[in-house]
Enzyme design. Structure first.
Site, PDB file in Angstrom:
ATOM      1  N   LYS A  38       0.673  -1.146  -0.198  1.00  0.00           N
ATOM      2  CA  LYS A  38       0.321   0.130  -0.309  1.00  0.00           C
ATOM      3  C   LYS A  38       0.457   0.970  -0.077  1.00  0.00           C
ATOM      4  CE  LYS A  38      -0.905  -0.211   4.964  1.00  0.00           C
ATOM      5  NZ  LYS A  38      -2.001  -0.002   6.322  1.00  0.00           N
ATOM      6  N   ARG A 136      -9.291   0.174  15.174  1.00  0.00           N
ATOM      7  CA  ARG A 136      -9.396   0.522  14.069  1.00  0.00           C
ATOM      8  C   ARG A 136     -10.647   0.678  13.415  1.00  0.00           C
ATOM      9  NH1 ARG A 136      -3.821   1.518  11.674  1.00  0.00           N
ATOM     10  NH2 ARG A 136      -4.620  -0.438  10.633  1.00  0.00           N
ATOM     11  N   TYR A 264      13.957  31.557   4.462  1.00  0.00           N
ATOM     12  CA  TYR A 264      12.365  32.579   4.660  1.00  0.00           C
ATOM     13  C   TYR A 264      12.686  32.813   5.951  1.00  0.00           C
ATOM     14  CZ  TYR A 264      10.408  31.371  -0.021  1.00  0.00           C
ATOM     15  OH  TYR A 264      10.361  31.332  -0.921  1.00  0.00           O
ATOM     16  N   MET A 313       9.933  24.700   0.079  1.00  0.00           N
ATOM     17  CA  MET A 313       8.962  23.398  -1.281  1.00  0.00           C
ATOM     18  C   MET A 313       9.542  23.216  -1.184  1.00  0.00           C
ATOM     19  SD  MET A 313       5.326  24.184  -2.977  1.00  0.00           S
ATOM     20  CE  MET A 313       4.550  24.695  -2.258  1.00  0.00           C
TER      21      MET A 313
END
Length: 369
Positions: A38, A136, A264, A313
């Site tokens: 998965k 779950r 940044y 990013m």
């Protein structure tokens, strides 16, 4: 070592074979093996991993969602594929592509039976998931009689397996709880088997369960993280080989003086003269902002270099002061010498999150294809 010229995720299929063979030594020869592929095979490449597992002799594959199984069928994978969390809206597609659903609630069972009837199915394989303590998803023990009532006369579906999932199999401090789960599964599955006219496969163990509770392997085991080189325990990690290595390069090197900022929001201010390097990957590629400001490190020419400033990013900056390197040199973000476990530890995360977070925009390359 294959040197790179851009950011790549290198997938070592030889390592996958090693891990598969090692995990098989932990189980009986007669025990079936299910490989969990998965989430793009834990962030790598589900098709490449599935094809290799099929060639190695795995008995089953598992994905989370129907579309993941469809992608494997489109790639020519023939092995049975268990869909662990199917959504009702995709039942028709699931049946059309010969995928096998995990049904975990009365609503799921009745609705899938309705779909199977509408599509004129006979003995379509289903898997029944029981909740033994993870809380779950899963049927409860007191729903066994409901299940049997639904199955009576319903020749459209047939139970292929009964399974549950351990909550803390890697934590030896939770042995008592894990044993209670094993006992609950034994009790539930025995009750159900006694009311069926055939003997479905039973499976309970994940990777850590295979290692720590081999007595509960039943008819099949499921391995995910172990196949990719992580055993959730240092002594086991030494016997496994990470399949995925995230590599990048140095795009540019800067020499900066004291009291200069990097990145940044001036997230890093230098205390003295230093040398920094910029790398072409960032939080869009799976390197979260939590790894900035000395929370994460990368491996370059045999030395660790801390990530400084805020992760961007598409770029991160690292401190390479005192490291012999140049623009274009290869950098290891995680892999065999600098594992995803170690990378994750910097931000109190786990290897699963690091591996599955690798962006699909990153090029995949292969060893042992």
């Amino acid at each position: 070592m294959n040197m790179v010229e851009e950011t790549v995720l290198e997938i070592d299929l030889h390592a996958l074979e090693h891990n598969y063979n090692y995990i098989r030594t932990k189980i009986k020869e007669s025990t079936h093996f299910l490989g969990v592929v998965k989430a793009f095979a834990y962030g790598s490449d589900s098709v490449a991993i599935a094809k290799k597992l099929e060639a190695l002799g795995a008995d089953y594959l598992a994905v989370a969602y129907t579309n993941e199984g469809v992608a494997l069928r489109d790639a020519g994978i023939k092995l049975p594929i268990l869909v662990l969390h199917p959504q009702r809206v995709r039942y028709t597609t699931l049946i059309e592509r010969c995928l096998e659903p995990s049904l975990y609630s009365p609503t799921m069972l009745t609705s899938f039976l309705q779909t199977a009837k509408a599509l004129n199915q006979t003995n379509y394989p289903i898997h029944l998931k029981f909740n033994t303590g993870l809380n779950r998803i899963g049927f409860s023990e007191n729903e066994v009689d409901f299940i049997i009532a639904q199955l009576e006369g319903a020749n459209q579906i047939k139970v292929t397996s009964i399974f549950s999932h351990l909550a803390a199999s890697e934590d030896l401090n939770e042995r008592e709880f894990t044993q209670s789960q094993i006992e609950a599964f034994e009790r539930i599955s025995t009750k159900l088997l006694g009311k069926l006219d055939h003997q479905p496969i039973r499976h309970l163990l994940n990777t850590s369960g295979i290692i720590n509770y081999p007595h509960a392997q039943y008819d099949m085991v499921r391995s995910g993280i172990g196949l990719y080189g992580y055993g959730n325990e240092a002594s086991e990690d030494e016997k496994l080989i990470p399949v995925a290595t995230l590599k990048t390069i140095i795009s540019q090197i800067h020499k900066i003086g004291p009291n200069q900022s990097v990145g940044y929001n001036r997230g890093f201010i230098s205390n003295s003269s230093m040398v920094t390097a910029t790398l072409p990957l960032g939080h869009a590629d799976g390197i979260g902002r939590t790894y900035g400001n000395h929370k994460g490190h990368v491996w370059i020419n045999g030395q660790l270099a801390p990530i400084i400033g805020n992760v961007c990013m598409d770029m991160i900056m690292i401190d390479i002061t005192g490291i012999d390197c140049k623009e274009g040199d290869e950098v290891i973000v995680f892999g065999k010498n600098h594992s995803a476990d170690k990378m994750a530890a910097y931000s109190q995360s786990i290897s699963y999150e690091i591996l599955t977070g690798v962006s699909q925009r990153i090029k995949r390359t292969y060893l042992g294809n």
